[in-house]
Design a protein around this motif. Structure first.
Motif, PDB file in Angstrom:
ATOM      1  N   ARG A  78      20.642  59.766  33.031  1.00  0.00           N
ATOM      2  CA  ARG A  78      21.156  59.333  31.724  1.00  0.00           C
ATOM      3  C   ARG A  78      21.583  60.516  30.880  1.00  0.00           C
ATOM      4  NH1 ARG A  78      16.758  54.623  30.107  1.00  0.00           N
ATOM      5  NH2 ARG A  78      17.605  52.984  31.496  1.00  0.00           N
ATOM      6  N   ARG A  79      20.805  61.582  30.918  1.00  0.00           N
ATOM      7  CA  ARG A  79      21.204  62.777  30.160  1.00  0.00           C
ATOM      8  C   ARG A  79      22.515  63.347  30.703  1.00  0.00           C
ATOM      9  NH1 ARG A  79      15.598  63.816  30.300  1.00  0.00           N
ATOM     10  NH2 ARG A  79      15.838  65.167  32.112  1.00  0.00           N
ATOM     11  N   ILE A  80      22.607  63.383  32.048  1.00  0.00           N
ATOM     12  CA  ILE A  80      23.859  63.892  32.650  1.00  0.00           C
ATOM     13  C   ILE A  80      25.026  62.993  32.271  1.00  0.00           C
ATOM     14  CG2 ILE A  80      25.021  64.281  34.856  1.00  0.00           C
ATOM     15  CD1 ILE A  80      22.191  65.010  35.962  1.00  0.00           C
ATOM     16  N   LEU A  81      24.817  61.661  32.281  1.00  0.00           N
ATOM     17  CA  LEU A  81      25.884  60.739  31.897  1.00  0.00           C
ATOM     18  C   LEU A  81      26.287  60.941  30.443  1.00  0.00           C
ATOM     19  CD1 LEU A  81      27.643  58.339  32.786  1.00  0.00           C
ATOM     20  CD2 LEU A  81      25.789  56.817  32.071  1.00  0.00           C
ATOM     21  N   ASP A  82      25.289  61.162  29.589  1.00  0.00           N
ATOM     22  CA  ASP A  82      25.611  61.437  28.182  1.00  0.00           C
ATOM     23  C   ASP A  82      26.411  62.725  28.049  1.00  0.00           C
ATOM     24  OD1 ASP A  82      24.300  59.144  27.409  1.00  0.00           O
ATOM     25  OD2 ASP A  82      22.370  60.185  27.170  1.00  0.00           O
ATOM     26  N   GLU A  83      26.007  63.738  28.798  1.00  0.00           N
ATOM     27  CA  GLU A  83      26.756  64.999  28.731  1.00  0.00           C
ATOM     28  C   GLU A  83      28.184  64.821  29.243  1.00  0.00           C
ATOM     29  OE1 GLU A  83      24.495  67.782  30.918  1.00  0.00           O
ATOM     30  OE2 GLU A  83      22.909  67.991  29.392  1.00  0.00           O
ATOM     31  N   LEU A  84      28.311  64.054  30.340  1.00  0.00           N
ATOM     32  CA  LEU A  84      29.659  63.808  30.869  1.00  0.00           C
ATOM     33  C   LEU A  84      30.513  63.010  29.886  1.00  0.00           C
ATOM     34  CD1 LEU A  84      28.806  62.995  34.594  1.00  0.00           C
ATOM     35  CD2 LEU A  84      29.922  65.053  33.734  1.00  0.00           C
ATOM     36  N   THR A  85      29.915  62.020  29.243  1.00  0.00           N
ATOM     37  CA  THR A  85      30.674  61.266  28.234  1.00  0.00           C
ATOM     38  C   THR A  85      31.083  62.152  27.073  1.00  0.00           C
ATOM     39  OG1 THR A  85      28.535  60.558  27.339  1.00  0.00           O
ATOM     40  CG2 THR A  85      29.671  59.023  28.801  1.00  0.00           C
ATOM     41  N   PHE A 162      38.857  71.412  33.387  1.00  0.00           N
ATOM     42  CA  PHE A 162      37.974  70.253  33.462  1.00  0.00           C
ATOM     43  C   PHE A 162      37.289  70.164  34.817  1.00  0.00           C
ATOM     44  CE2 PHE A 162      37.327  65.732  34.392  1.00  0.00           C
ATOM     45  CZ  PHE A 162      36.456  65.397  33.363  1.00  0.00           C
ATOM     46  N   THR A 163      38.075  70.383  35.883  1.00  0.00           N
ATOM     47  CA  THR A 163      37.472  70.340  37.227  1.00  0.00           C
ATOM     48  C   THR A 163      36.430  71.432  37.424  1.00  0.00           C
ATOM     49  OG1 THR A 163      39.359  71.618  38.027  1.00  0.00           O
ATOM     50  CG2 THR A 163      39.449  69.223  38.311  1.00  0.00           C
ATOM     51  N   THR A 164      36.787  72.639  36.948  1.00  0.00           N
ATOM     52  CA  THR A 164      35.812  73.742  37.052  1.00  0.00           C
ATOM     53  C   THR A 164      34.535  73.439  36.258  1.00  0.00           C
ATOM     54  OG1 THR A 164      36.990  74.861  35.247  1.00  0.00           O
ATOM     55  CG2 THR A 164      37.529  75.512  37.529  1.00  0.00           C
ATOM     56  N   GLN A 165      34.725  72.911  35.053  1.00  0.00           N
ATOM     57  CA  GLN A 165      33.557  72.570  34.235  1.00  0.00           C
ATOM     58  C   GLN A 165      32.718  71.482  34.905  1.00  0.00           C
ATOM     59  OE1 GLN A 165      32.383  73.921  31.378  1.00  0.00           O
ATOM     60  NE2 GLN A 165      33.965  75.507  31.548  1.00  0.00           N
ATOM     61  N   THR A 166      33.394  70.456  35.435  1.00  0.00           N
ATOM     62  CA  THR A 166      32.636  69.391  36.122  1.00  0.00           C
ATOM     63  C   THR A 166      31.926  69.928  37.360  1.00  0.00           C
ATOM     64  OG1 THR A 166      34.703  68.804  37.248  1.00  0.00           O
ATOM     65  CG2 THR A 166      34.095  67.513  35.312  1.00  0.00           C
ATOM     66  N   GLU A 167      32.601  70.819  38.104  1.00  0.00           N
ATOM     67  CA  GLU A 167      31.940  71.397  39.276  1.00  0.00           C
ATOM     68  C   GLU A 167      30.723  72.219  38.883  1.00  0.00           C
ATOM     69  OE1 GLU A 167      34.863  73.571  41.348  1.00  0.00           O
ATOM     70  OE2 GLU A 167      35.867  71.807  42.222  1.00  0.00           O
ATOM     71  N   GLU A 168      30.910  73.025  37.818  1.00  0.00           N
ATOM     72  CA  GLU A 168      29.764  73.810  37.345  1.00  0.00           C
ATOM     73  C   GLU A 168      28.615  72.905  36.893  1.00  0.00           C
ATOM     74  OE1 GLU A 168      31.169  76.376  34.364  1.00  0.00           O
ATOM     75  OE2 GLU A 168      32.206  77.758  35.748  1.00  0.00           O
ATOM     76  N   LEU A 169      28.991  71.833  36.163  1.00  0.00           N
ATOM     77  CA  LEU A 169      27.954  70.902  35.728  1.00  0.00           C
ATOM     78  C   LEU A 169      27.271  70.231  36.923  1.00  0.00           C
ATOM     79  CD1 LEU A 169      29.718  69.219  32.681  1.00  0.00           C
ATOM     80  CD2 LEU A 169      27.714  70.708  32.600  1.00  0.00           C
ATOM     81  N   ASN A 170      28.096  69.867  37.927  1.00  0.00           N
ATOM     82  CA  ASN A 170      27.501  69.251  39.123  1.00  0.00           C
ATOM     83  C   ASN A 170      26.576  70.222  39.843  1.00  0.00           C
ATOM     84  OD1 ASN A 170      28.752  66.714  38.876  1.00  0.00           O
ATOM     85  ND2 ASN A 170      30.664  67.528  39.752  1.00  0.00           N
ATOM     86  N   LYS A 171      27.017  71.492  39.952  1.00  0.00           N
ATOM     87  CA  LYS A 171      26.172  72.504  40.579  1.00  0.00           C
ATOM     88  C   LYS A 171      24.869  72.674  39.799  1.00  0.00           C
ATOM     89  CE  LYS A 171      29.884  75.161  42.755  1.00  0.00           C
ATOM     90  NZ  LYS A 171      30.603  76.460  42.768  1.00  0.00           N
ATOM     91  N   VAL A 173      23.518  70.464  37.853  1.00  0.00           N
ATOM     92  CA  VAL A 173      22.703  69.249  38.044  1.00  0.00           C
ATOM     93  C   VAL A 173      22.001  69.293  39.388  1.00  0.00           C
ATOM     94  CG1 VAL A 173      22.845  66.764  38.406  1.00  0.00           C
ATOM     95  CG2 VAL A 173      24.031  67.813  36.488  1.00  0.00           C
ATOM     96  N   VAL A 174      22.729  69.692  40.443  1.00  0.00           N
ATOM     97  CA  VAL A 174      22.125  69.758  41.779  1.00  0.00           C
ATOM     98  C   VAL A 174      20.988  70.775  41.814  1.00  0.00           C
ATOM     99  CG1 VAL A 174      22.551  70.384  44.167  1.00  0.00           C
ATOM    100  CG2 VAL A 174      24.183  68.928  42.968  1.00  0.00           C
ATOM    101  N   SER A 175      21.271  71.973  41.255  1.00  0.00           N
ATOM    102  CA  SER A 175      20.232  73.010  41.241  1.00  0.00           C
ATOM    103  C   SER A 175      19.021  72.572  40.418  1.00  0.00           C
ATOM    104  CB  SER A 175      20.811  74.319  40.704  1.00  0.00           C
ATOM    105  OG  SER A 175      21.230  74.140  39.359  1.00  0.00           O
ATOM    106  N   SER A 176      19.328  71.959  39.242  1.00  0.00           N
ATOM    107  CA  SER A 176      18.212  71.498  38.408  1.00  0.00           C
ATOM    108  C   SER A 176      17.441  70.380  39.093  1.00  0.00           C
ATOM    109  CB  SER A 176      18.738  71.016  37.062  1.00  0.00           C
ATOM    110  OG  SER A 176      19.610  69.920  37.233  1.00  0.00           O
ATOM    111  N   SER A 177      18.172  69.476  39.799  1.00  0.00           N
ATOM    112  CA  SER A 177      17.467  68.411  40.520  1.00  0.00           C
ATOM    113  C   SER A 177      16.629  68.991  41.659  1.00  0.00           C
ATOM    114  CB  SER A 177      18.487  67.409  41.064  1.00  0.00           C
ATOM    115  OG  SER A 177      19.335  68.025  41.996  1.00  0.00           O
ATOM    116  N   GLU A 178      17.181  69.996  42.384  1.00  0.00           N
ATOM    117  CA  GLU A 178      16.400  70.635  43.444  1.00  0.00           C
ATOM    118  C   GLU A 178      15.162  71.316  42.877  1.00  0.00           C
ATOM    119  OE1 GLU A 178      19.032  73.211  45.423  1.00  0.00           O
ATOM    120  OE2 GLU A 178      20.085  71.637  46.552  1.00  0.00           O
TER     121      GLU A 178
END
Length: 331
Positions: A78-85, A162-171, A173-178
């Protein structure tokens, strides 16, 4: 009478407690076996209870961890979705601003084109034959192409950003989830170790309590046995004191009887000596006696008088020997 009395008296025999001791030992062995069996059963029941508590705590911890993990994952998404929105809204605002800038640029361009047209129209009226005419449509098309290329480049740059920012955010998120999963795994392991240590501590406490209980039971048992043995010793001592007093009393009575016997023997000897002395005084050949008519019956039979034996000397009283252990007279 003294001999009959001594024969009538039975020898003192101590009561035999061996059979009672064997029975007591057998009963004590049975009691100890039952107590050990009861202690073993209690320990097994405690171990079963501890195992059940362990499984219950493990189940509760796993359930709570599962709920916490799912809730934490949902909250993180939910936090990630809020950040993405928020990023999407920011990008949309930037696109709107770029569109507004593009419209402003188009207006300015049209105004400049109109001014240029006006200026060029005046010049055409003045200098018709001085210079060749300029193709305004071509110029407009070129400027339009330039602005379209600029807009395309800006759009591509914005998309790339935007793509770079989303990729960084995804990375991120993945690192934080790991990291979160690793931390959660570490927390789970630590909780398991804590639960196992608590269970072991509880088991050690139960073992200590059981050992203390067995110690108290053994102390109470040995104290009771000691009190029983002490009571038995006191009873035996009292019996020995009674037996000793009886022996002393019998010894005194025996001494009295011996004294009476000695006096009686002395009196018997004196009476015997007196009787013997009286017998010696009698004549050996008595005179002839007459009958009632005055005639002599006849002389006595000439039988010499046999001398009396001498009196037996008085033997001194010899004390009777005594038995060492029981201090009684030997028959």
């Amino acid at each position: 009478r003294i001999q009959e009395r001594n024969q009538q008296q039975d020898p003192l025999v101590c009561p035999a407690y061996q059979s009672y001791f064997r029975t007591i030992e057998e009963l004590q062995q049975k009691i100890l076996c039952t107590k050990s069996e009861n202690a073993r059963m209690v320990v097994q029941v405690d171990n079963a209870k501890l195992a059940a508590d362990d499984f219950r705590t493990k189940y509760e911890t796993e359930l709570s961890l599962r709920q916490l993990l799912v809730e934490s994952d949902i909250n993180g998404l939910r936090r990630i979705l809020d950040e993405l929105t928020l990023c999407k809204s920011d990008l949309e605002a930037q696109v709107e601003s770029l569109k507004e800038e593009l419209l402003c640029l188009k207006r300015n361009h049209e105004e400049e084109v109109n001014t240029l047209r006006c200026q060029l129209g005046d010049r055409l009226n003045v200098e018709v034959d001085a210079a060749p005419t300029v193709d305004l449509n071509r110029v407009l098309n070129e400027t339009r192409c330039q602005y379209e290329a600029l807009v395309e480049t800006n759009r591509r740059e914005v998309e790339e950003w935007f793509t770079t920012q989303t990729e960084e955010l995804n990375k991120q998120v993945v690192s934080s989830s790991e990291q979160l999963q690793s931390y959660q795994a570490e927390i789970i392991e630590l909780r398991r170790t804590v639960n196992s240590l608590e269970i072991e501590l509880q088991a050690q406490h139960n073992l200590r309590n059981s050992l203390e209980n067995t110690l108290t039971e053994s102390e109470a048992r040995y104290s009771s046995q000691l009190s029983q043995v002490q009571c038995l010793i006191t009873n035996v001592e009292s019996q020995l004191s009674e037996i000793r007093s009886d022996l002393e009393r019998q010894n005194q009575e025996y001494q009295v009887l011996l004294d009476v016997k000695a006096r009686l023997e002395c009196e018997i000897n004196t009476y015997r000596g007196l009787l013997e002395s009286e017998d010696c005084k009698l004549p050996c050949n008595p005179c002839a006696t007459s009958n009632a008519c005055g005639k002599p019956i006849g002389p006595c039979v000439s039988n010499p008088c046999t001398p009396c034996p001498p009196p037996a000397p008085c033997t001194p009283c010899v004390p009777r020997p005594r038995c060492g252990p029981c201090n009684s007279f030997v028959r």
